[in-house]
Design a protein around this motif. Structure first.
Motif, mmCIF file in Angstrom:
data_model
loop_
_atom_site.group_PDB
_atom_site.id
_atom_site.type_symbol
_atom_site.label_atom_id
_atom_site.label_comp_id
_atom_site.label_asym_id
_atom_site.label_seq_id
_atom_site.Cartn_x
_atom_site.Cartn_y
_atom_site.Cartn_z
ATOM 1 N N VAL A 1 -16.616 -7.074 75.730
ATOM 2 C CA VAL A 1 -17.932 -7.437 76.248
ATOM 3 C C VAL A 1 -18.906 -6.317 75.884
ATOM 4 C CG1 VAL A 1 -19.306 -8.016 78.271
ATOM 5 C CG2 VAL A 1 -16.908 -8.736 78.150
ATOM 6 N N LEU A 2 -19.895 -6.644 75.064
ATOM 7 C CA LEU A 2 -20.892 -5.654 74.668
ATOM 8 C C LEU A 2 -21.984 -5.559 75.724
ATOM 9 C CD1 LEU A 2 -21.372 -6.411 70.872
ATOM 10 C CD2 LEU A 2 -19.764 -4.849 71.957
ATOM 11 N N GLU B 1 -22.358 -5.269 64.757
ATOM 12 C CA GLU B 1 -21.138 -5.548 64.005
ATOM 13 C C GLU B 1 -19.978 -4.868 64.732
ATOM 14 O OE1 GLU B 1 -21.404 -5.146 59.633
ATOM 15 O OE2 GLU B 1 -23.382 -4.303 60.035
ATOM 16 N N VAL B 2 -18.912 -5.613 64.976
ATOM 17 C CA VAL B 2 -17.811 -5.092 65.796
ATOM 18 C C VAL B 2 -16.509 -5.152 65.014
ATOM 19 C CG1 VAL B 2 -16.590 -5.290 67.998
ATOM 20 C CG2 VAL B 2 -19.007 -5.961 67.845
ATOM 21 N N THR B 3 -15.728 -4.055 65.090
ATOM 22 C CA THR B 3 -14.369 -4.048 64.552
ATOM 23 C C THR B 3 -13.420 -3.590 65.647
ATOM 24 O OG1 THR B 3 -14.523 -1.778 63.717
ATOM 25 C CG2 THR B 3 -15.160 -3.542 62.216
ATOM 26 N N PHE B 4 -12.214 -4.126 65.621
ATOM 27 C CA PHE B 4 -11.165 -3.748 66.579
ATOM 28 C C PHE B 4 -9.951 -3.301 65.792
ATOM 29 C CE2 PHE B 4 -7.464 -4.794 69.284
ATOM 30 C CZ PHE B 4 -7.780 -4.013 70.399
ATOM 31 N N ARG C 1 -22.788 -10.104 66.257
ATOM 32 C CA ARG C 1 -23.384 -10.775 67.409
ATOM 33 C C ARG C 1 -24.849 -10.357 67.498
ATOM 34 N NH1 ARG C 1 -19.376 -13.026 66.880
ATOM 35 N NH2 ARG C 1 -17.827 -13.755 68.412
ATOM 36 N N SER C 2 -25.734 -11.357 67.560
ATOM 37 C CA SER C 2 -27.175 -11.089 67.586
ATOM 38 C C SER C 2 -27.816 -11.394 68.923
ATOM 39 C CB SER C 2 -27.882 -11.910 66.489
ATOM 40 O OG SER C 2 -27.347 -11.623 65.213
ATOM 41 N N TRP C 3 -27.166 -12.208 69.755
ATOM 42 C CA TRP C 3 -27.780 -12.652 71.004
ATOM 43 C C TRP C 3 -26.769 -12.528 72.141
ATOM 44 C CZ3 TRP C 3 -32.638 -13.093 69.633
ATOM 45 C CH2 TRP C 3 -32.946 -13.553 68.361
ATOM 46 N N GLU C 4 -27.325 -12.544 73.350
ATOM 47 C CA GLU C 4 -26.466 -12.558 74.532
ATOM 48 C C GLU C 4 -25.920 -13.981 74.746
ATOM 49 O OE1 GLU C 4 -25.990 -9.688 75.664
ATOM 50 O OE2 GLU C 4 -27.722 -8.620 74.861
ATOM 51 N N HIS D 1 -27.504 -2.478 64.419
ATOM 52 C CA HIS D 1 -28.739 -2.508 63.640
ATOM 53 C C HIS D 1 -29.853 -2.892 64.609
ATOM 54 C CE1 HIS D 1 -26.481 -2.625 59.736
ATOM 55 N NE2 HIS D 1 -25.563 -3.160 60.533
ATOM 56 N N GLY D 2 -30.684 -1.929 64.975
ATOM 57 C CA GLY D 2 -31.705 -2.175 65.987
ATOM 58 C C GLY D 2 -32.928 -2.895 65.438
#
Length: 228
Positions: A155-156, A164-167, A175-178, A199-200
């Motif tokens: 959960v961001l 951008e997420v890596t595990f 993910r761009s939106w809630e 990326h803000g």
């Protein structure tokens, strides 16, 4: 990234002359001035400490940018001077030059960004890290010691922009939106690593009126549902 406020501006012989004072705290290289060609269409000239800097077309924010590579910046106060007919931006403010490069703002001075990973308090917005107008990307690394295996999700926290997420080195996409939740499936016990490249928003670069807060504004949660 820094949107420069004008130190002075005046009309001289039908041209606009704007000066910007830049204080440098240590030697910096590779710093560029970016101007928008559409906002400065009539022979704009850029001078750094009185010496004219040659510009070239280069897409930074869009295809209409002109960049000016500054000579190595030495410690002390410098004057950036923009000459020519500069139009006004959509928000009614003078279209300001933008400094681009690897630097941070510390007590009003430009200083180098550290090359090595740096620890800071979770939830710290980028302006408090010396990047008032920076939009990244900034890479966050979180490590977890999972006590038990089970179904997991990430959960961001609240943030602006694209994450951008890596595990454990495997990309989970963007993910761009809630809500910014990502299912991981089954996760084993032990140590795991989550990386988030944020990326803000560019908003703060171009507008002083409607600003946003860039940065991860809370912890990244790794939630485990223990296997029955």
């Amino acid at each position: 990234m820094l949107n420069l406020p004008p130190h002075s501006a005046a009309a001289v012989s039908g041209e606009l002359v704007a000066e910007f004072v830049v204080e440098v705290g240590e030697q910096l290289d590779g710093i560029r001035v970016v101007l928008d060609e559409e906002s400065a269409p009539r022979g704009v000239r850029v001078r750094w400490d009185g010496v004219e800097v040659v510009g070239r077309r280069e897409a930074v924010f869009d295809a209409d940018n002109t960049t000016y590579l500054l000579p190595g910046l030495t410690r002390g106060k410098h004057v950036l001077r923009v000459e020519g007919e500069v139009l006004r931006g959509d928000d009614g403010l003078l279209e300001a030059p933008i400094l681009v490069g690897r630097f941070r703002l510390d007590d009003g001075q430009l200083r180098r960004l550290p090359d090595e990973p740096t620890e800071w308090e979770i939830g710290t917005p980028w302006p408090e890290l010396g990047m008032p107008h920076g939009f990244g990307p900034v890479e966050y690394v979180f490590r977890y010691d999972v006590p038990t295996e089970g179904a997991a999700r990430i959960v961001l926290p609240e943030c602006t922009g694209v994450a951008e997420v890596t595990f454990d080195g495997v990309s989970l996409g963007r993910r761009s939106w809630e809500p910014r939740d990502l299912d991981l499936g089954h996760v084993t016990r032990g140590e795991h690593e989550v990386k988030v490249v944020l990326h803000g928003s560019w908003n703060n670069v171009f507008s002083r009126l409607n600003t946003v807060t860039n940065g991860l504004l809370g912890p990244v949660e790794l939630l485990i549902s223990a296997a029955s």
